[in-house]
Design a protein around this motif. Structure first.
Motif, PDB file in Angstrom:
ATOM      1  N   UNK A  12       0.824  -1.216   0.000  1.00 16.45           N
ATOM      2  CA  UNK A  12       0.000   0.000   0.000  1.00 16.45           C
ATOM      3  C   UNK A  12       0.856   1.263   0.000  1.00 16.45           C
ATOM      4  N   UNK A  13       0.268   2.343  -0.485  1.00 16.50           N
ATOM      5  CA  UNK A  13       0.923   3.638  -0.408  1.00 16.50           C
ATOM      6  C   UNK A  13       1.925   3.884  -1.514  1.00 16.50           C
ATOM      7  N   UNK A  14       2.772   4.887  -1.275  1.00 15.65           N
ATOM      8  CA  UNK A  14       3.809   5.295  -2.211  1.00 15.65           C
ATOM      9  C   UNK A  14       5.161   5.262  -1.526  1.00 15.65           C
ATOM     10  N   UNK A  15       6.206   5.219  -2.335  1.00  9.47           N
ATOM     11  CA  UNK A  15       7.568   5.119  -1.822  1.00  9.47           C
ATOM     12  C   UNK A  15       8.475   6.074  -2.569  1.00  9.47           C
ATOM     13  N   UNK A  16       9.496   6.543  -1.872  1.00 10.91           N
ATOM     14  CA  UNK A  16      10.504   7.424  -2.454  1.00 10.91           C
ATOM     15  C   UNK A  16      11.780   6.604  -2.614  1.00 10.91           C
ATOM     16  N   UNK A  41      13.903  -6.939  -7.714  1.00 10.37           N
ATOM     17  CA  UNK A  41      13.527  -7.039  -9.125  1.00 10.37           C
ATOM     18  C   UNK A  41      12.235  -7.828  -9.306  1.00 10.37           C
ATOM     19  N   UNK A  42      11.914  -8.693  -8.365  1.00  7.74           N
ATOM     20  CA  UNK A  42      10.681  -9.474  -8.463  1.00  7.74           C
ATOM     21  C   UNK A  42       9.445  -8.650  -8.124  1.00  7.74           C
ATOM     22  N   UNK A  43       9.633  -7.497  -7.457  1.00  7.00           N
ATOM     23  CA  UNK A  43       8.513  -6.599  -7.160  1.00  7.00           C
ATOM     24  C   UNK A  43       8.159  -5.819  -8.420  1.00  7.00           C
ATOM     25  N   UNK A  44       6.878  -5.610  -8.650  1.00 11.42           N
ATOM     26  CA  UNK A  44       6.465  -4.766  -9.786  1.00 11.42           C
ATOM     27  C   UNK A  44       6.515  -3.321  -9.307  1.00 11.42           C
ATOM     28  N   UNK A  45       7.541  -2.602  -9.737  1.00 10.47           N
ATOM     29  CA  UNK A  45       7.785  -1.231  -9.299  1.00 10.47           C
ATOM     30  C   UNK A  45       7.498  -0.297 -10.468  1.00 10.47           C
ATOM     31  N   UNK A  46       6.683   0.710 -10.219  1.00  8.79           N
ATOM     32  CA  UNK A  46       6.342   1.675 -11.260  1.00  8.79           C
ATOM     33  C   UNK A  46       6.592   3.076 -10.741  1.00  8.79           C
ATOM     34  N   UNK A  47       7.312   3.864 -11.517  1.00  9.44           N
ATOM     35  CA  UNK A  47       7.514   5.269 -11.185  1.00  9.44           C
ATOM     36  C   UNK A  47       6.252   6.024 -11.563  1.00  9.44           C
ATOM     37  N   UNK A  48       5.806   6.924 -10.700  1.00  9.56           N
ATOM     38  CA  UNK A  48       4.628   7.715 -11.020  1.00  9.56           C
ATOM     39  C   UNK A  48       4.846   8.556 -12.272  1.00  9.56           C
ATOM     40  N   UNK A  49       6.108   8.850 -12.595  1.00  5.57           N
ATOM     41  CA  UNK A  49       6.417   9.607 -13.807  1.00  5.57           C
ATOM     42  C   UNK A  49       6.057   8.823 -15.066  1.00  5.57           C
ATOM     43  N   UNK A  81     -14.178  12.285   0.004  1.00 11.27           N
ATOM     44  CA  UNK A  81     -13.704  11.085   0.702  1.00 11.27           C
ATOM     45  C   UNK A  81     -13.844   9.910  -0.251  1.00 11.27           C
ATOM     46  N   UNK A  82     -12.742   9.559  -0.926  1.00 10.97           N
ATOM     47  CA  UNK A  82     -12.780   8.524  -1.955  1.00 10.97           C
ATOM     48  C   UNK A  82     -13.181   7.159  -1.408  1.00 10.97           C
ATOM     49  N   UNK A  83     -12.977   6.928  -0.108  1.00 13.77           N
ATOM     50  CA  UNK A  83     -13.335   5.630   0.483  1.00 13.77           C
ATOM     51  C   UNK A  83     -14.851   5.449   0.577  1.00 13.77           C
ATOM     52  N   UNK A  84     -15.579   6.547   0.781  1.00  5.50           N
ATOM     53  CA  UNK A  84     -17.020   6.481   0.983  1.00  5.50           C
ATOM     54  C   UNK A  84     -17.824   6.912  -0.236  1.00  5.50           C
ATOM     55  N   UNK A  85     -17.177   7.509  -1.209  1.00  7.92           N
ATOM     56  CA  UNK A  85     -17.888   8.066  -2.361  1.00  7.92           C
ATOM     57  C   UNK A  85     -18.437   6.962  -3.260  1.00  7.92           C
ATOM     58  N   UNK A 110      -9.320   3.082 -10.241  1.00  9.11           N
ATOM     59  CA  UNK A 110      -8.225   3.944 -10.697  1.00  9.11           C
ATOM     60  C   UNK A 110      -8.350   5.334 -10.084  1.00  9.11           C
ATOM     61  N   UNK A 111      -9.574   5.849 -10.056  1.00 10.47           N
ATOM     62  CA  UNK A 111      -9.810   7.181  -9.489  1.00 10.47           C
ATOM     63  C   UNK A 111      -9.526   7.170  -7.993  1.00 10.47           C
ATOM     64  N   UNK A 112      -9.954   6.110  -7.301  1.00 14.83           N
ATOM     65  CA  UNK A 112      -9.684   6.005  -5.860  1.00 14.83           C
ATOM     66  C   UNK A 112      -8.185   5.988  -5.593  1.00 14.83           C
ATOM     67  N   UNK A 113      -7.437   5.190  -6.371  1.00 18.17           N
ATOM     68  CA  UNK A 113      -5.980   5.101  -6.181  1.00 18.17           C
ATOM     69  C   UNK A 113      -5.333   6.459  -6.451  1.00 18.17           C
ATOM     70  N   UNK A 114      -5.778   7.146  -7.504  1.00 13.72           N
ATOM     71  CA  UNK A 114      -5.240   8.469  -7.821  1.00 13.72           C
ATOM     72  C   UNK A 114      -5.472   9.439  -6.664  1.00 13.72           C
ATOM     73  N   UNK A 115      -6.676   9.446  -6.111  1.00 11.17           N
ATOM     74  CA  UNK A 115      -6.979  10.346  -4.990  1.00 11.17           C
ATOM     75  C   UNK A 115      -6.181   9.970  -3.750  1.00 11.17           C
ATOM     76  N   UNK A 116      -6.002   8.670  -3.517  1.00 11.41           N
ATOM     77  CA  UNK A 116      -5.167   8.222  -2.393  1.00 11.41           C
ATOM     78  C   UNK A 116      -3.737   8.723  -2.574  1.00 11.41           C
ATOM     79  N   UNK A 117      -3.181   8.552  -3.773  1.00  8.82           N
ATOM     80  CA  UNK A 117      -1.825   9.008  -4.054  1.00  8.82           C
ATOM     81  C   UNK A 117      -1.731  10.516  -3.907  1.00  8.82           C
TER      82      UNK A 117
END
Length: 154
Positions: A12-16, A41-49, A81-85, A110-117
């Motif tokens: 969950x969440x984001x990482x730097x 390398x086995x983790x699926x890592x995606x840069x927000x960029x 509140x994306x969790x309740x919307x 997708x919209x919920x994840x975007x709002x969470x991020x």
């Protein structure tokens, strides 16, 4: 300095991105713990960029969508509140930020994840999305280098 912000599938969440180790990346959670851990390398890592949102005409880079949300919210956390919307509320809200989003390919999740991020980034003081998510060159994170603000190479 380019701040590489990552999503790791299954976590969950984001990482730097903090550093690189021999067989992994060292990442720091963008939450109250700021816990550091290796990502392999086995983790699926995606840069927000590297993420874009579907529209009826072209894909829009995520940093532009986040900037639009920031303008709507005056730099504050999302007012919805994306969790309740409901699905309709999510889509109506998202249409303010990206009016021509592809209603068939962009799902409520997708919209919920975007709002969470968005909320995570704002809570961590990362609001200059154009700078924080400037596209970089290279097919994988180890090959990347900062560009002069242009677009990523094809």
């Amino acid at each position: 300095m380019l701040q590489t912000i990552l999503s790791i599938s299954g976590k969950p969440g984001l990482y730097k991105l903090v550093s690189r180790a021999k067989n992994s990346l060292i990442v720091e959670a963008l939450d109250e713990t700021h816990r550091r851990m290796p990502a392999f390398a086995t983790d699926k890592i995606t840069s927000l960029a590297d993420i874009a949102m579907y529209t009826d005409t072209e894909d829009i880079p995520l940093h532009k969508v986040l900037t639009s949300l920031k303008e709507i919210e005056n730099g504050q956390a999302a007012s919805l509140d994306y969790r309740k919307a409901s699905g309709d509320e999510l889509r109506e809200y998202f249409a303010k930020a990206l009016p021509n989003f592809d209603r068939e390919r962009v799902h409520n999740s997708d919209i919920k994840k975007l709002l969470q991020w968005y909320n995570i980034l704002v809570a961590n003081g990362i609001t200059d999305f154009d700078d924080a998510m400037r596209p970089t060159d290279g097919d994988n994170i180890d090959d990347r280098r900062e560009t002069d603000g242009g677009t990523a190479a094809d």
